[in-house]
Design an enzyme around this catalytic site. Structure first.
Site, PDB file in Angstrom:
ATOM      1  N   LYS A 178      79.109  66.465  30.997  1.00  0.00           N
ATOM      2  CA  LYS A 178      77.933  65.699  31.410  1.00  0.00           C
ATOM      3  C   LYS A 178      77.070  65.376  30.192  1.00  0.00           C
ATOM      4  CE  LYS A 178      73.620  66.204  32.685  1.00  0.00           C
ATOM      5  NZ  LYS A 178      73.186  64.904  32.231  1.00  0.00           N
ATOM      6  N   GLU A 180      58.599  73.588  19.084  1.00  0.00           N
ATOM      7  CA  GLU A 180      59.615  72.660  18.586  1.00  0.00           C
ATOM      8  C   GLU A 180      59.072  71.238  18.733  1.00  0.00           C
ATOM      9  OE1 GLU A 180      63.264  72.205  20.914  1.00  0.00           O
ATOM     10  OE2 GLU A 180      64.391  72.306  19.042  1.00  0.00           O
ATOM     11  N   CYS A 205      68.098  70.486  16.473  1.00  0.00           N
ATOM     12  CA  CYS A 205      67.715  71.862  16.831  1.00  0.00           C
ATOM     13  C   CYS A 205      67.609  72.735  15.595  1.00  0.00           C
ATOM     14  CB  CYS A 205      68.726  72.429  17.808  1.00  0.00           C
ATOM     15  SG  CYS A 205      70.401  72.293  17.212  1.00  0.00           S
ATOM     16  N   GLU A 223      71.577  61.528  30.117  1.00  0.00           N
ATOM     17  CA  GLU A 223      71.541  60.199  30.738  1.00  0.00           C
ATOM     18  C   GLU A 223      71.176  59.098  29.737  1.00  0.00           C
ATOM     19  OE1 GLU A 223      70.520  58.955  35.269  1.00  0.00           O
ATOM     20  OE2 GLU A 223      68.897  59.589  33.979  1.00  0.00           O
ATOM     21  N   GLU A 227      72.966  77.002  23.921  1.00  0.00           N
ATOM     22  CA  GLU A 227      72.523  76.582  22.578  1.00  0.00           C
ATOM     23  C   GLU A 227      71.213  75.855  22.791  1.00  0.00           C
ATOM     24  OE1 GLU A 227      74.006  77.407  19.896  1.00  0.00           O
ATOM     25  OE2 GLU A 227      76.068  77.834  20.455  1.00  0.00           O
ATOM     26  N   GLY A 230      67.484  75.524  29.639  1.00  0.00           N
ATOM     27  CA  GLY A 230      68.421  76.644  29.486  1.00  0.00           C
ATOM     28  C   GLY A 230      68.086  77.790  30.442  1.00  0.00           C
ATOM     29  N   GLY A 265      70.752  72.273  24.952  1.00  0.00           N
ATOM     30  CA  GLY A 265      69.557  71.528  25.333  1.00  0.00           C
ATOM     31  C   GLY A 265      68.327  72.368  25.081  1.00  0.00           C
TER      32      GLY A 265
END
Ligand code: NAD
Length: 450
Positions: free
Chosen positions: A153, A352, A262, A156, A228, A211, A206
């Site tokens: 997946k 982040e 990341c 999107e 991750e 997560g 993600g």
């Protein structure tokens, strides 16, 4: 319902796709389940051959895949080309790993004890929009090598390269149903994969926030998960470092992929005696980062992924920054390279940002540098710049982070383990360690008693 895919550098639609939902996800899982017995029975040599062929097809379609990725993510074409090269390397690596993922014999009384590495079954692979093809390959490579079938997946916003990779899998001769790509929302397709009783494992990359949801959702079926997640990595520069090298490389460790990385070293910690000198060098180097049309081979930084994300990134810059670069005036979700001075407790130094914003923080000694680096819920990556080898090793052992580099800002290679500590997740991708996340150890005792 349809999904309109946009080029972030032009804000123009580049594709319109059907949006898959729960029904299509269930159908993809059913296809993967039906394909599993056949795929796990393919001989190791043939499975390796098919993965090798996929790697070669990725190489042969390198320009096309790089163009797709560049247009869909807004990343510079040169960087996208490098990423596609890594995708091919990853499939080559796992082609070579198929018959080297060994079991053991363990000394026991009264017989022989053997271990086998069994595939898990159908695995759900959920990937983000920042490195769509790369991260898909980090999961698909080991998953297929171990004999699993997969439902992939993509995010999107960036489904195009995953769809093309799905076609290349079939062209390589990997049987239909082994790799299935489903395009849809995280809250429908993603969540369904997480909760589906026939999905044995979720490989997720993600945000830490999602997560957490994945981990919670997986509890219902005791599904295996690899997470991750986000990061807030420190780039620690000691006074004895090669300052010119450290400063020349630091901008690319934050501004590559427009900071949507990341592993971005978005906290730059600098020892106080060289703080001013380093800042001068850093600003000079950042001024030279070429921001512009991702299709231009000389471009080093493109736009952000979306208008909404640009707003989030902008919210981190309060007051006048130390440096703000230029961006094109044309359409596109542009955000300039930005350097701010910060205290360790500031939001820009803790959260982040996932955009081209670097927070520079001075420190007094080694202990303080380690303290600041570790004062974060994240622990993904980071760098240590020093000419003192013992200190480099001391600090590398002390920093709570899964992937560190000394006198370098690199984080990922096809053949070395990658993954986080603390709330940056768990499990390791890439290298031989990546196979552990897609297989289960089975222990068999055989009695030799007469
Ligand atoms: P995200 O968490 O919003 O989405 C990631 C994927 O999860 C997407 O495919 C999304 O559709 C899906 N998803 C969303 N909600 C879901 C749900 N409830 N159940 C299942 N799936 C769901 O992340 P993003 O915005 O696409 O990517 C940025 C984040 O990814 C950043 O935090 C970044 O640090 C992280 N990231 C981590 C790594 C790593 O290796 N550690 C690599 C790249 C990106």
């Amino acid at each position: 319902m349809s999904v309109t895919v946009v080029n972030p550098a032009t804000e123009k639609a580049i594709a319109k796709l059907e949006r898959d939902g729960v029904e299509e996800t269930d159908a993809a899982v059913a296809r993967a389940k039906a394909a599993f017995p056949g795929w796990r029975a393919v001989s190791p040599q043939d499975r390796a051959r098919l993965l090798r062929r996929l790697a070669t097809l990725v190489e042969e379609h390198g320009d096309e895949l790089a163009r797709i990725e560049s247009q869909n993510v807004g990343k510079p074409i040169s960087g996208a080309g490098g990423e596609v090269e890594m995708v091919a390397q990853v499939f080559h690596y796992y082609a070579g790993a198929v018959d080297k993922h060994l079991g053991e014999t363990i000394p026991v009384a009264g017989g022989v004890d053997l271990t086998f590495r069994e595939p898990l079954g159908v695995v759900g692979l959920i990937v983000p929009w920042n490195f769509p093809l790369n991260i898909a390959s980090w999961k698909l490579g080991p998953a297929l090598a171990c004999g699993n079938t997969a439902v992939l997946k993509p995010a999107e916003l960036t489904p195009l390269s995953a769809l093309r990779l799905g076609e290349l899998c079939v062209e390589a001769g990997i049987p239909e149903g082994v790799v299935n790509v489903v395009v849809g929302k995280g809250s429908t397709v993603g969540q369904r994969l997480v909760e589906h009783p026939d999905v044995a494992k979720i490989g997720f990359t993600g945000s830490t926030e999602v997560g957490r949801e994945v981990m919670r959702g997986a509890a219902g079926t005791i599904k295996r998960v690899t997470l991750e997640l986000g990061g807030k990595s420190a780039n620690i520069v000691f006074a004895d470092a090669d300052l010119e090298r450290a400063a020349a490389s630091a901008p690319y460790a934050v501004f590559d992929n427009a900071g949507q990385d990341c592993c971005a070293r978005s906290r730059i910690l600098v020892e106080r005696p060289v703080y001013e000198r380093f800042l001068d060098l850093l600003v000079d180097a950042t001024r030279r980062v070429k921001v512009g049309d991702p299709a231009d081979a000389a471009t080093e930084m493109g736009p952000l992924i979306s208008a909404a994300h640009r707003e989030t990134v902008a919210s981190f810059v309060e007051g006048e920054p130390l440096f703000r670069g230029d961006v094109p005036e044309a359409k596109g979700f542009w955000f300039p390279c930005t350097i701010v001075e910060a205290n360790p407790g500031d939001r820009v130094a803790r959260d982040e940002v996932f955009g081209p914003v670097a927070a520079v923080i001075p420190f007094d000694d080694e202990a303080e540098a380690i303290g600041i680096a570790n004062d974060s819920p994240y622990g993904l990556s980071g760098s240590i710049w020093t000419r003192d080898g013992a200190r480099a090793l001391r600090v590398a052992r002390a920093v709570e982070s899964g992937v560190l580099s000394v006198n370098s800002n690199s984080s990922v290679r096809a053949h070395t383990p990658f993954g986080g500590m603390k709330q940056s997740g768990f499990g390791r991708e890439l290298g031989m360690h990546g196979l552990n996340g897609y297989s289960e150890v089975k222990n068999v005792f055989i009695s030799t008693e007469a």
